[in-house]
Design an enzyme around this catalytic site. Structure first.
Site, PDB file in Angstrom:
ATOM      1  N   GLU A 152       0.723  -1.352  -0.434  1.00  0.00           N
ATOM      2  CA  GLU A 152       0.003   0.098  -0.286  1.00  0.00           C
ATOM      3  C   GLU A 152       0.712   1.332   0.317  1.00  0.00           C
ATOM      4  O   GLU A 152       0.631   2.023  -0.909  1.00  0.00           O
ATOM      5  CB  GLU A 152      -1.511  -0.042   0.954  1.00  0.00           C
ATOM      6  N   HIS A 155       2.218   1.934  -3.431  1.00  0.00           N
ATOM      7  CA  HIS A 155       0.954   2.426  -4.544  1.00  0.00           C
ATOM      8  C   HIS A 155       0.907   4.168  -3.714  1.00  0.00           C
ATOM      9  O   HIS A 155       0.930   5.376  -5.145  1.00  0.00           O
ATOM     10  CB  HIS A 155      -0.533   2.506  -3.648  1.00  0.00           C
ATOM     11  N   GLU A 231      -0.365  -2.240  -9.673  1.00  0.00           N
ATOM     12  CA  GLU A 231      -0.200  -4.021  -8.293  1.00  0.00           C
ATOM     13  C   GLU A 231       1.316  -4.524  -8.256  1.00  0.00           C
ATOM     14  O   GLU A 231       1.477  -4.695  -7.644  1.00  0.00           O
ATOM     15  CB  GLU A 231      -1.266  -4.937  -8.733  1.00  0.00           C
TER      16      GLU A 231
END
Lengths: 310, 195
Positions: A152, A155, A231
């Site tokens: 995360e 990201h 991803e």
């Protein structure tokens, strides 16, 4: 065996290639559709004006999402703020990995849901949010949690929310333009008789209509390809932070093998999560074709990529 | 006319590139310095934390005085490392806490009632967290210096590096020779675990 630095840069390179491809495709689609508009309406500036209008409408729709994505998502999912005493592991792991990545610590939220999952949102690292479900925090050990939070944080570091909202604006623009061109044909438009013999015009019109029909789908497919590539990039970014691919591998296995549906998720927020929350249904159809329509690469492929770094 | 324009644009692009590369190097240096300070910051946190943990767990671990003397020792070496402002000393001090964890675990295994105690679990969690924090702070120094050093030697940014004399940075100083880069024959065998 791939070096982790190589893996990160290879994923960045592939991601850049898809994005360039996407921009070229969107530019072509907008050009042809607006040319068809110009042919149809009979004057050149009309085409460009319509492009501008669709860009503004699509931009406004996404702008709200871009600025308030964190608040909107958190309200929809009914999340509460994480605390150090109550969510010790989650809080400290996020804190530690922020140190490693050199980012400010994102705001941390917890969703009361027994299905294990997590997501990150927010327009830049200063407004970033990481949200985890109680199921995730209970079922994963510290090493696995580090893998997920590292994903995360990557990201956030890669500005993926920003990238995906720009991409969404462009897809929206193409979709709106195509929609309008098709509708205007149904409305009848103006009399074509004075343009008889203008063969180029007719060809342009046909090409424009083909683009109007196909390009929203194609643009969306490329959008999904970008999402999947990001991803992979976040996975290798996670390993870059933790240096322990095994943690993320077993976390992905645990999350994907969990059959419980995530109640807080809906179609609009599905792409944000670390593993697609609507799993189970597509598991039998792991064909290349059905993968085209997924926001996330299949977990098997992600684990395979991670194993190569181990 | 067009040729001049092309030249002007090319010049602007080159100047922009020189500026941004230069800024990368000076920016990296500043970030590495901040990252080293972060190690110190985390060590300071650790040395503040340990006495508090000692006080709160002392009652539970009365007969394990040895661990407390070790903890105090570690704290002292951390404090002297912070004073010295030496990256290497800070790094060494940080790893000392991590080396204490197995000892504490041993004590817990031998005393079931301690193992179950929430206070001791909390002590373990906090100690692990604090040593993780220092480990990650070091990782940032390693990563940032690696980026800087790679950029310094790769073409074309190496021209800027040599023009403005950006020196190679050591990052986390690790001896290039010694036991950690050697593998002994017995270490190559797969370990057998007997329970």
């Amino acid at each position: 065996m791939i070096n982790i630095y190589e893996s990160v840069s290879a994923n960045k390179r592939k991601s850049a290639i898809i994005i360039v491809f996407f921009v070229i495709f969107v530019a072509l689609a907008i050009y042809f559709i607006s040319q068809a508009f110009a042919m149809y309406l009979g004057y050149q500036p009309g085409g460009l004006g319509i492009v501008g209008l669709s860009l503004i409408i699509s931009g406004l729709m996404s702008l709200v999402g871009y600025y308030y994505s964190d608040k909107i998502v958190l309200t929809i999912s009914g999340a509460r703020l994480a605390s150090r005493t109550k969510d010790f592991e989650f809080y400290t792991v996020a804190e530690n990995l922020s140190i490693a990545s050199g980012l400010p610590k994102p705001k941390l939220y917890v969703i009361e849901d027994s299905a294990p999952n997590a997501f990150a949102t927010g327009r830049d690292p200063e407004h970033a949010v990481i949200c985890a479900t109680t199921g995730l925090l209970q079922k994963l050990d510290r090493t696995e949690l580090e893998g997920v939070i590292g994903h995360e944080l990557s990201h956030i570091k890669n500005y993926d929310s920003r990238l995906m909202s720009v991409v969404a604006v462009l897809v929206g623009t193409v979709a709106l333009l195509g929609d309008w061109l098709i509708r205007i044909r149904w409305l009848g438009g103006r009399d074509n008789s004075d343009r008889e013999g203008n063969q180029l015009g007719v060809i342009m019109l046909i090409v424009g209509i083909i683009f109007a029909i196909l390009s929203p789908i194609v643009a969306q497919l490329i959008q999904l390809a970008i999402s999947r590539r990001r991803e992979f990039l976040a996975d290798s970014g996670s390993v870059n932070l933790t240096r322990q691919p095994s943690g993320l591998i077993s976390a992905l296995q645990k999350i994907s093998s969990d059959t419980e549906p995530l109640e807080a998720a809906n179609k609009a927020t599905a792409h944000l999560y670390i593993v697609n929350p609507f799993k189970g249904k597509t598991k039998s159809a792991v064909s290349t074709f059905s993968n085209l329509f997924n926001t996330h690469p299949p977990v098997e492929d992600r684990i395979k990529a991670l194993r190569q770094m181990a | 006319m067009t040729l001049t324009w092309i030249l002007v644009i090319a010049l602007v692009v080159v100047i922009f590139w020189v500026f941004s590369t230069y800024n990368f190097f000076v920016g990296s240096k500043a970030r590495i310095k901040a990252a080293v300070q972060e190690i110190g910051n985390q060590l300071k946190r650790q040395s503040d934390l340990i006495p508090n943990l000692e006080v709160s767990t002392k009652g539970y671990l009365k007969h394990e005085q040895e661990i407390f003397s070790k903890l105090t020792e570690v704290r002292k070496s951390i404090e002297s490392a912070i004073k010295s402002q030496d990256v290497q000393k800070m790094a060494d001090a940080g790893s000392k806490v991590a080396s204490l964890l197995p000892d504490i675990k041993l004590v817990m295994e031998s005393n079931p009632e301690i193992k179950g105690s929430e206070v001791v679990v909390k002590l373990m969690d906090e100690l692990r967290d604090t040593s993780d924090k220092i480990m990650y702070a070091r990782r940032l120094v390693i990563d940032l210096t690696a980026d800087y050093n790679v950029k310094r030697v790769s073409v074309p940014s190496s021209f800027i590096a040599s023009m403005f004399k950006f020196a190679e940075l050591p990052g986390l100083i690790t001896p290039q020779e010694g036991e950690h880069v050697e593998v002994k024959t017995e270490e190559t065998k797969t370990p057998k675990i007997s329970l």
